[in-house]
Design a protein around this motif. Structure first.
Motif, PDB file in Angstrom:
ATOM      1  N   ILE A 230      53.801  28.621  54.107  1.00  0.00           N
ATOM      2  CA  ILE A 230      53.612  28.230  52.720  1.00  0.00           C
ATOM      3  C   ILE A 230      53.015  29.395  51.950  1.00  0.00           C
ATOM      4  O   ILE A 230      52.330  30.248  52.527  1.00  0.00           O
ATOM      5  CB  ILE A 230      52.718  26.973  52.562  1.00  0.00           C
ATOM      6  N   ARG A 231      53.291  29.418  50.653  1.00  0.00           N
ATOM      7  CA  ARG A 231      52.642  30.367  49.756  1.00  0.00           C
ATOM      8  C   ARG A 231      51.748  29.560  48.852  1.00  0.00           C
ATOM      9  O   ARG A 231      52.151  28.530  48.304  1.00  0.00           O
ATOM     10  CB  ARG A 231      53.657  31.118  48.913  1.00  0.00           C
ATOM     11  N   ILE A 232      50.514  30.002  48.717  1.00  0.00           N
ATOM     12  CA  ILE A 232      49.564  29.318  47.848  1.00  0.00           C
ATOM     13  C   ILE A 232      48.962  30.309  46.859  1.00  0.00           C
ATOM     14  O   ILE A 232      48.939  31.514  47.102  1.00  0.00           O
ATOM     15  CB  ILE A 232      48.437  28.625  48.651  1.00  0.00           C
ATOM     16  N   ASP A 233      48.490  29.772  45.755  1.00  0.00           N
ATOM     17  CA  ASP A 233      47.656  30.511  44.812  1.00  0.00           C
ATOM     18  C   ASP A 233      46.246  29.988  45.017  1.00  0.00           C
ATOM     19  O   ASP A 233      45.997  28.790  44.821  1.00  0.00           O
ATOM     20  CB  ASP A 233      48.115  30.294  43.371  1.00  0.00           C
ATOM     21  N   SER A 234      45.350  30.855  45.446  1.00  0.00           N
ATOM     22  CA  SER A 234      44.002  30.418  45.799  1.00  0.00           C
ATOM     23  C   SER A 234      42.944  31.271  45.122  1.00  0.00           C
ATOM     24  O   SER A 234      43.067  32.492  45.070  1.00  0.00           O
ATOM     25  CB  SER A 234      43.807  30.505  47.316  1.00  0.00           C
ATOM     26  N   PRO A 235      41.857  30.623  44.658  1.00  0.00           N
ATOM     27  CA  PRO A 235      40.736  31.380  44.109  1.00  0.00           C
ATOM     28  C   PRO A 235      39.763  31.857  45.192  1.00  0.00           C
ATOM     29  O   PRO A 235      38.839  32.613  44.911  1.00  0.00           O
ATOM     30  CB  PRO A 235      40.052  30.353  43.199  1.00  0.00           C
ATOM     31  N   LEU A 236      39.981  31.434  46.444  1.00  0.00           N
ATOM     32  CA  LEU A 236      39.025  31.736  47.508  1.00  0.00           C
ATOM     33  C   LEU A 236      39.108  33.190  47.969  1.00  0.00           C
ATOM     34  O   LEU A 236      40.195  33.745  48.100  1.00  0.00           O
ATOM     35  CB  LEU A 236      39.259  30.818  48.709  1.00  0.00           C
ATOM     36  N   ALA A 237      37.948  33.744  48.259  1.00  0.00           N
ATOM     37  CA  ALA A 237      37.854  35.061  48.879  1.00  0.00           C
ATOM     38  C   ALA A 237      38.345  34.940  50.322  1.00  0.00           C
ATOM     39  O   ALA A 237      38.351  33.844  50.891  1.00  0.00           O
ATOM     40  CB  ALA A 237      36.409  35.548  48.835  1.00  0.00           C
ATOM     41  N   PRO A 238      38.762  36.037  50.945  1.00  0.00           N
ATOM     42  CA  PRO A 238      39.359  35.964  52.286  1.00  0.00           C
ATOM     43  C   PRO A 238      38.529  35.212  53.338  1.00  0.00           C
ATOM     44  O   PRO A 238      39.061  34.375  54.064  1.00  0.00           O
ATOM     45  CB  PRO A 238      39.547  37.436  52.672  1.00  0.00           C
TER      46      PRO A 238
END
Length: 142
Positions: free
Chosen positions: A66-74
């Motif tokens: 899946i491809r996601i757009d995330s605000p989370l840091a690695p």
């Protein structure tokens, strides 16, 4: 520990696999939880049934990317995906390259154009190019 996040969205690709239980239902539940807790699922590959890699088992895997757009840091992304694995019943992660059957596995494959090489986090995933069960679904959504 407070999550480090920003309003900036990062393009992240995840690989998922399951070879125990109702594999397709578990994969769908994992994707729902990722969408809720990690970031918006933008693209999803087909499900692929594959033989285990790196060990013997009669249980075939269902794999997807899946491809996601995330605000989370690695590192927060890693922590959150590991919590999702635990919520879905995964007891422990693979260690010492000793693979075994698992209810769910969520791997960070790519995170923007970032490169990280740390003991607990490697991006891009170091083995993804050797694994057809990762590359086939990944190519579908790139």
């Amino acid at each position: 520990m407070q999550k480090e996040s920003t309003t900036e969205q990062h393009k992240v690709y995840l690989g998922l696999g399951s070879n125990l239980g109702n594999r397709k239902a578990i994969m769908r539940e994992a994707i729902e939880k990722i969408n809720e807790k990690v970031g918006a699922v933008v693209r999803q590959s087909s499900f692929y049934e594959t033989a285990p890699w790196g060990y013997e088992s009669p249980n075939k895997f269902i794999n997807a990317c899946i491809r996601i757009d995330s605000p989370l840091a690695p590192h927060d992304l890693l922590e959150t995906t590991q919590k999702i694995e635990h919520e879905l019943g995964r007891v422990h992660k693979t260690s010492l390259n000793r693979y075994e059957d698992r209810i769910i596995d969520i791997d960070i494959l790519l995170y923007d154009n970032l490169e990280i090489s740390e003991p607990d986090l490697q991006i891009p995933h170091p083995l993804m190019y050797k694994r057809d069960f990762v590359m086939r679904p990944l190519k579908e959504i790139l």
